[in-house]
Design an enzyme around this catalytic site. Structure first.
Site, PDB file in Angstrom:
ATOM      1  N   GLU A 115       0.840  -1.206   0.000  1.00 35.28           N
ATOM      2  CA  GLU A 115       0.000   0.000   0.000  1.00 35.28           C
ATOM      3  C   GLU A 115       0.872   1.252   0.000  1.00 35.28           C
ATOM      4  OE1 GLU A 115      -2.895  -0.021   3.156  1.00 35.28           O
ATOM      5  OE2 GLU A 115      -3.646  -1.993   2.585  1.00 35.28           O
ATOM      6  N   GLU A 182      -8.407   2.150  -4.647  1.00 34.80           N
ATOM      7  CA  GLU A 182      -9.494   1.862  -3.704  1.00 34.80           C
ATOM      8  C   GLU A 182     -10.200   3.141  -3.266  1.00 34.80           C
ATOM      9  OE1 GLU A 182      -8.601  -0.900  -0.564  1.00 34.80           O
ATOM     10  OE2 GLU A 182     -10.457  -0.451   0.504  1.00 34.80           O
TER      11      GLU A 182
HETATM   12  O1  KIV Z   1      -6.844  -6.572   1.734  1.00 34.65           O
HETATM   13  C1  KIV Z   1      -7.604  -6.557   0.743  1.00 34.65           C
HETATM   14  O2  KIV Z   1      -8.544  -7.362   0.628  1.00 34.65           O
HETATM   15  C2  KIV Z   1      -7.361  -5.572  -0.295  1.00 34.65           C
HETATM   16  C3  KIV Z   1      -8.355  -5.451  -1.411  1.00 34.65           C
HETATM   17  C4  KIV Z   1      -9.682  -5.087  -0.956  1.00 34.65           C
HETATM   18  C5  KIV Z   1      -7.864  -4.620  -2.514  1.00 34.65           C
HETATM   19  O3  KIV Z   1      -6.389  -4.900  -0.238  1.00 34.65           O
END
Ligand code: KIV
Length: 276
Positions: A115, A182
């Site tokens: 991220e 997201e």
């Molecule tokens: O952790 C997760 O499930 C994610 C997705 C929703 C993209 O990062």
């Protein structure tokens, strides 16, 4: 056919939409994989969905390895991507490479997701240099929930939106093969999708991304309670699930289950011997 990072590259060229779902264990992987999904993500969302935490911050490398290994045993065709959890890559490039390596070597992941934008570009670059494909993730990055002050849509303001566009380009330069967007406005996701040469995968980012991802329990209506605006439930499995559980309780309590059909039989003579 086995899906790989080349599937993602090809899709950006041809315009074929990419599909991704989360999975956290062997049985879910066995059900999802044969449906033709392009990628399975072992998301650190498992902290909230499977472990009952209020956010993803308590998820550890050991949690991710445990679940990634289970999914890997059930996924033969989809590209298997695993999340690097909070604090497994932020503190140093060394941590990032070491932990990405563990997800591949011990977990059998085929790619990892991190991220953040420019602030993790060095980490992304180093992981790619170690021959591990990296998926980026910008917008509402849940590991930053405390900086955002909650799970809120990101990038509605001009400056923030411009920063996300820059972040996507920095990640592309770092060598990521794809970027999750997201919870950002659809128009911004569209601009980012056109600005980068790698496919974008949206969740709460409209329909102009190169692909979509959802948490499979949300998509199948398995978790009763609050659903974010961007979730579409294609089934209502929580009702089916609970109706099955109630049926079982009722039949055990009234002696209907197990019936003879579910009981191992024994030769009558042997039974007689045993009771005389
Ligand atoms: O952790 C997760 O499930 C994610 C997705 C929703 C993209 O990062």
């Amino acid at each position: 056919m086995k899906k790989t990072v080349l599937t993602f590259k090809e899709a950006k060229k041809t315009g074929k939409k990419l599909t991704m779902l989360t999975a956290y264990d062997y049985s879910a992987a066995r059900l999802i994989d044969p449906c033709g999904i392009d990628a399975i993500l072992v998301g650190d969302s498992l902290g909230m969905v499977c472990l009952g935490y209020p956010d993803t911050l308590s998820v550890t490398m050991e949690d991710m390895l445990h679940h990634t290994r289970a999914v890997a045993r059930g996924a033969d065709h989809a590209l298997l991507i695993s999340d690097l959890p909070f604090m497994s890559y932020q503190a140093s490039v060394y941590d990032a490479v070491k932990n990405a390596g563990r997800l591949v070597q011990e977990g059998r992941a085929e790619a990892v997701k991190i991220e953040g934008g420019g602030e993790v570009a060095e980490q992304a670059k180093a992981i790619v240099r170690a021959q591990i494909p990296v998926m980026g993730h910008i917008g509402l990055t849940p590991q930053s929930v405390n900086m955002f002050g909650g799970f809120k849509v990101q990038g509605k303001e001009r400056e923030r939106a411009k920063r996300f566009i820059e972040d996507a380009k920095r990640l592309e330069d770092a060598g990521v093969f794809s970027i999750v967007l997201e919870c950002i406005p659809g128009a911004l996701a569209d601009i980012i999708t056109q600005a980068v040469s790698v496919p974008t995968i949206g969740i709460g980012a409209g329909n102009r991304c190169d692909g979509q991802v959802l948490v499979y329990q949300d998509m199948l209506g398995m978790l009763p309670g609050f659903q974010p605006k961007f979730v579409k439930a294609y089934e209502n499995l929580s009702d089916a699930f609970q109706s099955g559980v109630r049926g079982y309780i009722e039949e055990v309590e009234n002696g209907k289950f197990p019936s003879e059909e579910h009981t191992f039989l024994m030769d009558a003579e042997t039974v007689k011997d045993l009771i005389t």
